[in-house]
Write a protein that holds these residues in place. Structure first.
Motif, PDB file in Angstrom:
ATOM      1  N   ASP A 284       0.804  -1.234   0.000  1.00 25.47           N
ATOM      2  CA  ASP A 284       0.000   0.000   0.000  1.00 25.47           C
ATOM      3  C   ASP A 284       0.834   1.280   0.000  1.00 25.47           C
ATOM      4  O   ASP A 284       0.288   2.369  -0.203  1.00 25.47           O
ATOM      5  N   ILE A 285       2.156   1.168   0.208  1.00 27.28           N
ATOM      6  CA  ILE A 285       3.001   2.367   0.099  1.00 27.28           C
ATOM      7  C   ILE A 285       4.065   2.217  -0.990  1.00 27.28           C
ATOM      8  O   ILE A 285       4.875   3.122  -1.185  1.00 27.28           O
ATOM      9  N   LYS A 286       4.060   1.104  -1.715  1.00 30.56           N
ATOM     10  CA  LYS A 286       5.148   0.810  -2.648  1.00 30.56           C
ATOM     11  C   LYS A 286       5.313   1.897  -3.705  1.00 30.56           C
ATOM     12  O   LYS A 286       6.421   2.381  -3.950  1.00 30.56           O
ATOM     13  N   THR A 287       4.218   2.290  -4.348  1.00 31.13           N
ATOM     14  CA  THR A 287       4.307   3.312  -5.397  1.00 31.13           C
ATOM     15  C   THR A 287       4.797   4.633  -4.821  1.00 31.13           C
ATOM     16  O   THR A 287       5.712   5.264  -5.369  1.00 31.13           O
ATOM     17  N   GLU A 288       4.218   5.062  -3.703  1.00 33.10           N
ATOM     18  CA  GLU A 288       4.619   6.322  -3.071  1.00 33.10           C
ATOM     19  C   GLU A 288       6.073   6.260  -2.618  1.00 33.10           C
ATOM     20  O   GLU A 288       6.837   7.224  -2.798  1.00 33.10           O
ATOM     21  N   PHE A 289       6.459   5.140  -2.035  1.00 36.72           N
ATOM     22  CA  PHE A 289       7.825   4.960  -1.540  1.00 36.72           C
ATOM     23  C   PHE A 289       8.834   5.149  -2.676  1.00 36.72           C
ATOM     24  O   PHE A 289       9.783   5.941  -2.568  1.00 36.72           O
ATOM     25  N   TYR A 290       8.640   4.453  -3.776  1.00 37.74           N
ATOM     26  CA  TYR A 290       9.610   4.519  -4.872  1.00 37.74           C
ATOM     27  C   TYR A 290       9.559   5.846  -5.627  1.00 37.74           C
ATOM     28  O   TYR A 290      10.572   6.283  -6.184  1.00 37.74           O
ATOM     29  N   ASP A 291       8.407   6.507  -5.614  1.00 34.69           N
ATOM     30  CA  ASP A 291       8.334   7.861  -6.186  1.00 34.69           C
ATOM     31  C   ASP A 291       9.228   8.819  -5.384  1.00 34.69           C
ATOM     32  O   ASP A 291       9.964   9.632  -5.964  1.00 34.69           O
ATOM     33  N   TRP A 292       9.166   8.720  -4.054  1.00 33.08           N
ATOM     34  CA  TRP A 292      10.009   9.557  -3.200  1.00 33.08           C
ATOM     35  C   TRP A 292      11.490   9.234  -3.401  1.00 33.08           C
ATOM     36  O   TRP A 292      12.320  10.135  -3.514  1.00 33.08           O
ATOM     37  N   VAL A 293      11.817   7.946  -3.455  1.00 31.33           N
ATOM     38  CA  VAL A 293      13.219   7.545  -3.627  1.00 31.33           C
ATOM     39  C   VAL A 293      13.773   8.079  -4.938  1.00 31.33           C
ATOM     40  O   VAL A 293      14.891   8.625  -4.984  1.00 31.33           O
ATOM     41  N   LYS A 294      13.001   7.967  -5.997  1.00 35.07           N
ATOM     42  CA  LYS A 294      13.425   8.468  -7.314  1.00 35.07           C
ATOM     43  C   LYS A 294      13.646   9.979  -7.262  1.00 35.07           C
ATOM     44  O   LYS A 294      14.623  10.499  -7.820  1.00 35.07           O
ATOM     45  N   GLN A 295      12.759  10.685  -6.583  1.00 32.84           N
ATOM     46  CA  GLN A 295      12.851  12.142  -6.473  1.00 32.84           C
ATOM     47  C   GLN A 295      14.078  12.567  -5.665  1.00 32.84           C
ATOM     48  O   GLN A 295      14.720  13.579  -5.958  1.00 32.84           O
ATOM     49  N   LEU A 296      14.420  11.774  -4.647  1.00 29.83           N
ATOM     50  CA  LEU A 296      15.483  12.156  -3.712  1.00 29.83           C
ATOM     51  C   LEU A 296      16.875  11.691  -4.124  1.00 29.83           C
ATOM     52  O   LEU A 296      17.875  12.187  -3.602  1.00 29.83           O
ATOM     53  N   ASN A 297      16.953  10.763  -5.048  1.00 34.55           N
ATOM     54  CA  ASN A 297      18.238  10.166  -5.420  1.00 34.55           C
ATOM     55  C   ASN A 297      19.272  11.177  -5.901  1.00 34.55           C
ATOM     56  O   ASN A 297      20.477  10.932  -5.807  1.00 34.55           O
ATOM     57  N   SER A 298      18.807  12.311  -6.399  1.00 33.20           N
ATOM     58  CA  SER A 298      19.740  13.307  -6.932  1.00 33.20           C
ATOM     59  C   SER A 298      20.436  14.118  -5.841  1.00 33.20           C
ATOM     60  O   SER A 298      21.427  14.799  -6.113  1.00 33.20           O
ATOM     61  N   LYS A 299      19.920  14.051  -4.598  1.00 32.85           N
ATOM     62  CA  LYS A 299      20.543  14.874  -3.554  1.00 32.85           C
ATOM     63  C   LYS A 299      21.008  14.106  -2.326  1.00 32.85           C
ATOM     64  O   LYS A 299      21.688  14.677  -1.467  1.00 32.85           O
ATOM     65  N   VAL A 300      20.686  12.834  -2.222  1.00 33.60           N
ATOM     66  CA  VAL A 300      21.143  12.060  -1.067  1.00 33.60           C
ATOM     67  C   VAL A 300      21.268  10.589  -1.467  1.00 33.60           C
ATOM     68  O   VAL A 300      20.499  10.093  -2.295  1.00 33.60           O
ATOM     69  N   GLN A 301      22.251   9.913  -0.900  1.00 37.81           N
ATOM     70  CA  GLN A 301      22.419   8.490  -1.184  1.00 37.81           C
ATOM     71  C   GLN A 301      21.390   7.686  -0.402  1.00 37.81           C
ATOM     72  O   GLN A 301      21.331   7.739   0.821  1.00 37.81           O
ATOM     73  N   ILE A 302      20.552   6.973  -1.140  1.00 37.19           N
ATOM     74  CA  ILE A 302      19.543   6.101  -0.538  1.00 37.19           C
ATOM     75  C   ILE A 302      19.761   4.688  -1.073  1.00 37.19           C
ATOM     76  O   ILE A 302      19.862   4.486  -2.285  1.00 37.19           O
ATOM     77  N   ILE A 303      19.835   3.732  -0.170  1.00 38.81           N
ATOM     78  CA  ILE A 303      19.985   2.326  -0.542  1.00 38.81           C
ATOM     79  C   ILE A 303      18.757   1.577  -0.039  1.00 38.81           C
ATOM     80  O   ILE A 303      18.355   1.733   1.121  1.00 38.81           O
ATOM     81  N   VAL A 304      18.157   0.788  -0.912  1.00 35.95           N
ATOM     82  CA  VAL A 304      16.941   0.053  -0.557  1.00 35.95           C
ATOM     83  C   VAL A 304      17.170  -1.445  -0.717  1.00 35.95           C
ATOM     84  O   VAL A 304      17.640  -1.901  -1.754  1.00 35.95           O
ATOM     85  N   PHE A 305      16.847  -2.185   0.329  1.00 38.88           N
ATOM     86  CA  PHE A 305      16.811  -3.646   0.266  1.00 38.88           C
ATOM     87  C   PHE A 305      15.351  -4.042   0.427  1.00 38.88           C
ATOM     88  O   PHE A 305      14.863  -4.196   1.541  1.00 38.88           O
ATOM     89  N   ASP A 306      14.652  -4.162  -0.689  1.00 36.52           N
ATOM     90  CA  ASP A 306      13.220  -4.474  -0.663  1.00 36.52           C
ATOM     91  C   ASP A 306      13.064  -6.000  -0.584  1.00 36.52           C
ATOM     92  O   ASP A 306      12.761  -6.673  -1.569  1.00 36.52           O
ATOM     93  N   CYS A 307      13.291  -6.533   0.606  1.00 35.14           N
ATOM     94  CA  CYS A 307      13.248  -7.984   0.792  1.00 35.14           C
ATOM     95  C   CYS A 307      13.154  -8.282   2.281  1.00 35.14           C
ATOM     96  O   CYS A 307      13.363  -7.401   3.114  1.00 35.14           O
ATOM     97  N   PHE A 308      12.848  -9.524   2.584  1.00 34.13           N
ATOM     98  CA  PHE A 308      12.892  -9.940   3.977  1.00 34.13           C
ATOM     99  C   PHE A 308      14.344  -9.893   4.442  1.00 34.13           C
ATOM    100  O   PHE A 308      15.237 -10.386   3.764  1.00 34.13           O
ATOM    101  N   CYS A 309      14.589  -9.273   5.579  1.00 28.99           N
ATOM    102  CA  CYS A 309      15.960  -9.120   6.074  1.00 28.99           C
ATOM    103  C   CYS A 309      16.428 -10.381   6.782  1.00 28.99           C
ATOM    104  O   CYS A 309      15.987 -10.667   7.899  1.00 28.99           O
ATOM    105  N   GLU A 310      17.299 -11.124   6.129  1.00 27.24           N
ATOM    106  CA  GLU A 310      17.927 -12.259   6.796  1.00 27.24           C
ATOM    107  C   GLU A 310      18.806 -11.724   7.920  1.00 27.24           C
ATOM    108  O   GLU A 310      19.262 -10.583   7.900  1.00 27.24           O
TER     109      GLU A 310
END
Length: 231
Positions: A100-126
């Motif tokens: 329910d937040i996936k589209t909004e989440f990735y829209d923000w990440v795409k918008q912010l990538n030009s000014k801050v380093q963001i790393i996403v692990f979209d998975c279950f965290c082992e």
């Protein structure tokens, strides 16, 4: 009368309140158990693998990425900050991004990538990834909206001695303060997260090693078993 006892997770204060309120001794404390993690890799190797400069401050937000955990609030906070404020920072989001937040989440990440380093692990965290991220993290940010619940993140922050930035209210706020795990912000939201980062107040956060070690001892599986069974 049919109950032998009622266990309340991670809140000694609630135990006292309910026993007094209901004139009983049946409410009992139950620690939130955790399994210690081990990371066999060095900080330098982990940072190199993920292309993180050695001088960057790393903020991690870990676990299921949902609206109630304040995931979107962090991204909105980054949008309020200028590029200069974020130049020496890296934000890592690790956990499944809920639908329910996936589209909004990735829209923000795409918008912010030009000014801050963001790393996403979209998975279950082992556990191995969890341990690596805690090893390199300078801060763990948990602006949860539901503050009445305990959080296992507190145990791992205590183990790895990484300060938490979280809400001041509720059980979660008490756990952070009472156990010296980090810093709490009253009414935490995007604006207040942005102000906190911009002011660089986060640099004054420290871990109380005595209190965190006591907290870890209380949260061992053995103690959980003893409290649960009364043995």
């Amino acid at each position: 009368r049919c109950l032998k006892r009622v266990c309340l997770l991670n809140s000694r204060e609630a135990v006292d309140i309910y026993n007094k309120k209901y004139h009983t001794s049946k409410f009992a404390f139950l620690p939130d158990p955790y399994t210690p993690l081990e990371c066999k890799r060095t900080v330098e190797n982990i940072k190199q693998e993920h292309s993180i400069d050695s001088n960057k401050e790393i903020f991690i937000h870990i676990g299921g990425l949902t609206r109630r955990k304040g995931t979107i609030e962090i991204l909105k906070a980054l949008a309020e900050l200028d590029k200069e404020s974020l130049a020496n920072k890296c934000f890592i989001f690790a956990g499944r991004v809920i639908e329910d937040i996936k589209t909004e989440f990735y829209d923000w990440v795409k918008q912010l990538n030009s000014k801050v380093q963001i790393i996403v692990f979209d998975c279950f965290c082992e556990y191995s990834l969890f341990a690596e991220l805690c090893t390199i993290a300078n801060y763990i940010i948990i602006p949860y909206k539901n503050t009445a619940q305990s959080s296992g993140i507190c145990s791992y922050a205590a183990q790895f001695k990484v300060p938490v930035i979280g809400p001041a209210e509720g059980l979660l706020g008490s756990l952070i303060r009472d156990n010296g795990i980090g810093h709490t912000i009253k009414g935490i939201n995007a604006d207040k997260i942005a102000q906190f980062i911009h002011s660089e107040e986060y640099k004054n956060i420290s871990i109380d090693e005595v209190k965190t070690n006591e907290y870890l001892y209380s949260c061992t599986p053995d103690n959980f078993f003893h409290h649960l069974t009364g043995i």
